[in-house]
Design a protein around this motif. Sequence first.
Motif, PDB file in Angstrom:
ATOM      1  N   GLU A  80       0.824  -1.216   0.000  1.00  0.00           N
ATOM      2  CA  GLU A  80       0.000   0.000   0.000  1.00  0.00           C
ATOM      3  C   GLU A  80       0.857   1.266   0.000  1.00  0.00           C
ATOM      4  O   GLU A  80       0.515   2.248  -0.651  1.00  0.00           O
ATOM      5  CB  GLU A  80      -0.947   0.004   1.207  1.00  0.00           C
ATOM      6  N   VAL A  81       1.969   1.236   0.708  1.00  0.00           N
ATOM      7  CA  VAL A  81       2.880   2.384   0.709  1.00  0.00           C
ATOM      8  C   VAL A  81       3.452   2.589  -0.695  1.00  0.00           C
ATOM      9  O   VAL A  81       3.527   3.718  -1.196  1.00  0.00           O
ATOM     10  CB  VAL A  81       4.011   2.197   1.747  1.00  0.00           C
ATOM     11  N   ALA A  82       3.841   1.502  -1.333  1.00  0.00           N
ATOM     12  CA  ALA A  82       4.382   1.597  -2.696  1.00  0.00           C
ATOM     13  C   ALA A  82       3.357   2.192  -3.645  1.00  0.00           C
ATOM     14  O   ALA A  82       3.683   3.047  -4.475  1.00  0.00           O
ATOM     15  CB  ALA A  82       4.809   0.222  -3.178  1.00  0.00           C
ATOM     16  N   ARG A  83       2.133   1.773  -3.540  1.00  0.00           N
ATOM     17  CA  ARG A  83       1.069   2.280  -4.413  1.00  0.00           C
ATOM     18  C   ARG A  83       0.844   3.776  -4.156  1.00  0.00           C
ATOM     19  O   ARG A  83       0.761   4.570  -5.088  1.00  0.00           O
ATOM     20  CB  ARG A  83      -0.225   1.512  -4.167  1.00  0.00           C
ATOM     21  N   ALA A  84       0.797   4.160  -2.894  1.00  0.00           N
ATOM     22  CA  ALA A  84       0.507   5.553  -2.546  1.00  0.00           C
ATOM     23  C   ALA A  84       1.645   6.497  -2.928  1.00  0.00           C
ATOM     24  O   ALA A  84       1.401   7.627  -3.341  1.00  0.00           O
ATOM     25  CB  ALA A  84       0.214   5.665  -1.054  1.00  0.00           C
ATOM     26  N   LEU A  85       2.881   6.055  -2.786  1.00  0.00           N
ATOM     27  CA  LEU A  85       4.020   6.942  -3.027  1.00  0.00           C
ATOM     28  C   LEU A  85       4.588   6.832  -4.434  1.00  0.00           C
ATOM     29  O   LEU A  85       5.423   7.646  -4.825  1.00  0.00           O
ATOM     30  CB  LEU A  85       5.133   6.665  -2.009  1.00  0.00           C
ATOM     31  N   ALA A  86       4.167   5.822  -5.172  1.00  0.00           N
ATOM     32  CA  ALA A  86       4.644   5.614  -6.551  1.00  0.00           C
ATOM     33  C   ALA A  86       6.169   5.594  -6.622  1.00  0.00           C
ATOM     34  O   ALA A  86       6.780   6.254  -7.463  1.00  0.00           O
ATOM     35  CB  ALA A  86       4.067   6.672  -7.485  1.00  0.00           C
ATOM     36  N   LEU A  87       6.774   4.830  -5.734  1.00  0.00           N
ATOM     37  CA  LEU A  87       8.230   4.699  -5.726  1.00  0.00           C
ATOM     38  C   LEU A  87       8.661   3.612  -6.709  1.00  0.00           C
ATOM     39  O   LEU A  87       7.937   2.627  -6.913  1.00  0.00           O
ATOM     40  CB  LEU A  87       8.719   4.324  -4.323  1.00  0.00           C
ATOM     41  N   ARG A  88       9.828   3.797  -7.309  1.00  0.00           N
ATOM     42  CA  ARG A  88      10.357   2.801  -8.238  1.00  0.00           C
ATOM     43  C   ARG A  88      10.662   1.500  -7.496  1.00  0.00           C
ATOM     44  O   ARG A  88      10.349   0.426  -7.961  1.00  0.00           O
ATOM     45  CB  ARG A  88      11.623   3.320  -8.903  1.00  0.00           C
ATOM     46  N   ARG A  89      11.288   1.633  -6.331  1.00  0.00           N
ATOM     47  CA  ARG A  89      11.590   0.453  -5.495  1.00  0.00           C
ATOM     48  C   ARG A  89      10.870   0.629  -4.174  1.00  0.00           C
ATOM     49  O   ARG A  89      10.888   1.706  -3.586  1.00  0.00           O
ATOM     50  CB  ARG A  89      13.086   0.335  -5.266  1.00  0.00           C
ATOM     51  N   VAL A  90      10.276  -0.433  -3.732  1.00  0.00           N
ATOM     52  CA  VAL A  90       9.511  -0.393  -2.483  1.00  0.00           C
ATOM     53  C   VAL A  90      10.460  -0.624  -1.322  1.00  0.00           C
ATOM     54  O   VAL A  90      11.182  -1.621  -1.305  1.00  0.00           O
ATOM     55  CB  VAL A  90       8.417  -1.478  -2.483  1.00  0.00           C
ATOM     56  N   PRO A  91      10.496   0.282  -0.346  1.00  0.00           N
ATOM     57  CA  PRO A  91      11.418   0.084   0.775  1.00  0.00           C
ATOM     58  C   PRO A  91      10.973  -1.082   1.660  1.00  0.00           C
ATOM     59  O   PRO A  91       9.784  -1.328   1.843  1.00  0.00           O
ATOM     60  CB  PRO A  91      11.347   1.403   1.545  1.00  0.00           C
ATOM     61  N   GLU A  92      11.970  -1.777   2.188  1.00  0.00           N
ATOM     62  CA  GLU A  92      11.695  -2.813   3.183  1.00  0.00           C
ATOM     63  C   GLU A  92      11.309  -2.097   4.474  1.00  0.00           C
ATOM     64  O   GLU A  92      11.964  -1.135   4.869  1.00  0.00           O
ATOM     65  CB  GLU A  92      12.944  -3.660   3.403  1.00  0.00           C
ATOM     66  N   LEU A  93      10.261  -2.544   5.118  1.00  0.00           N
ATOM     67  CA  LEU A  93       9.798  -1.926   6.361  1.00  0.00           C
ATOM     68  C   LEU A  93      10.296  -2.746   7.544  1.00  0.00           C
ATOM     69  O   LEU A  93       9.982  -3.929   7.661  1.00  0.00           O
ATOM     70  CB  LEU A  93       8.273  -1.844   6.386  1.00  0.00           C
ATOM     71  N   ARG A  94      11.085  -2.122   8.397  1.00  0.00           N
ATOM     72  CA  ARG A  94      11.569  -2.779   9.620  1.00  0.00           C
ATOM     73  C   ARG A  94      10.933  -2.076  10.801  1.00  0.00           C
ATOM     74  O   ARG A  94      11.160  -0.874  11.012  1.00  0.00           O
ATOM     75  CB  ARG A  94      13.088  -2.700   9.716  1.00  0.00           C
ATOM     76  N   PHE A  95      10.167  -2.810  11.555  1.00  0.00           N
ATOM     77  CA  PHE A  95       9.437  -2.224  12.675  1.00  0.00           C
ATOM     78  C   PHE A  95      10.245  -2.372  13.961  1.00  0.00           C
ATOM     79  O   PHE A  95      10.727  -3.451  14.287  1.00  0.00           O
ATOM     80  CB  PHE A  95       8.063  -2.880  12.808  1.00  0.00           C
ATOM     81  N   ILE A  96      10.362  -1.275  14.673  1.00  0.00           N
ATOM     82  CA  ILE A  96      11.162  -1.222  15.899  1.00  0.00           C
ATOM     83  C   ILE A  96      10.321  -0.544  16.970  1.00  0.00           C
ATOM     84  O   ILE A  96       9.698   0.494  16.705  1.00  0.00           O
ATOM     85  CB  ILE A  96      12.456  -0.407  15.658  1.00  0.00           C
ATOM     86  N   TYR A  97      10.290  -1.135  18.158  1.00  0.00           N
ATOM     87  CA  TYR A  97       9.558  -0.494  19.251  1.00  0.00           C
ATOM     88  C   TYR A  97      10.360   0.705  19.745  1.00  0.00           C
ATOM     89  O   TYR A  97      11.545   0.582  20.060  1.00  0.00           O
ATOM     90  CB  TYR A  97       9.292  -1.465  20.404  1.00  0.00           C
TER      91      TYR A  97
END
Length: 125
Positions: A80-97
Amino acid sequence: MSGMRSARVAARVQEELAVLLRSLADPRLQGVFISRVEMTDDLQTAKVYVRHEQAGELPTAARRALLKGFESASGRLRKEVARALALRRVPELRFIYDAGQDSAHRVEELLREIHADDEAQNRKS
């Protein structure tokens, strides 16, 4: 220059994730918010710092469950982030508390205790 772009993309990723978070039905992610996002300069990885409303009272097991909830939703969020931002490469999401604010509150509490102890000793002398 790329640092400015990564900061702009990070801000947009944070905005999109905040909106997407409301659409997730996972009970592990209730009361959670995105505190900040840090993006690498090559835009390949996004460190997503998350917190719970009850951060100071949240047990470690609940924090782990929260991160597991994000891991299970990361594919959908990334798409969904890739679709919304129209980025060429989709960033890997690393979740950190994000425990940074908890530490800051703890330091403030300790400083208040020290100040109160000093005042009590000054009154005695």
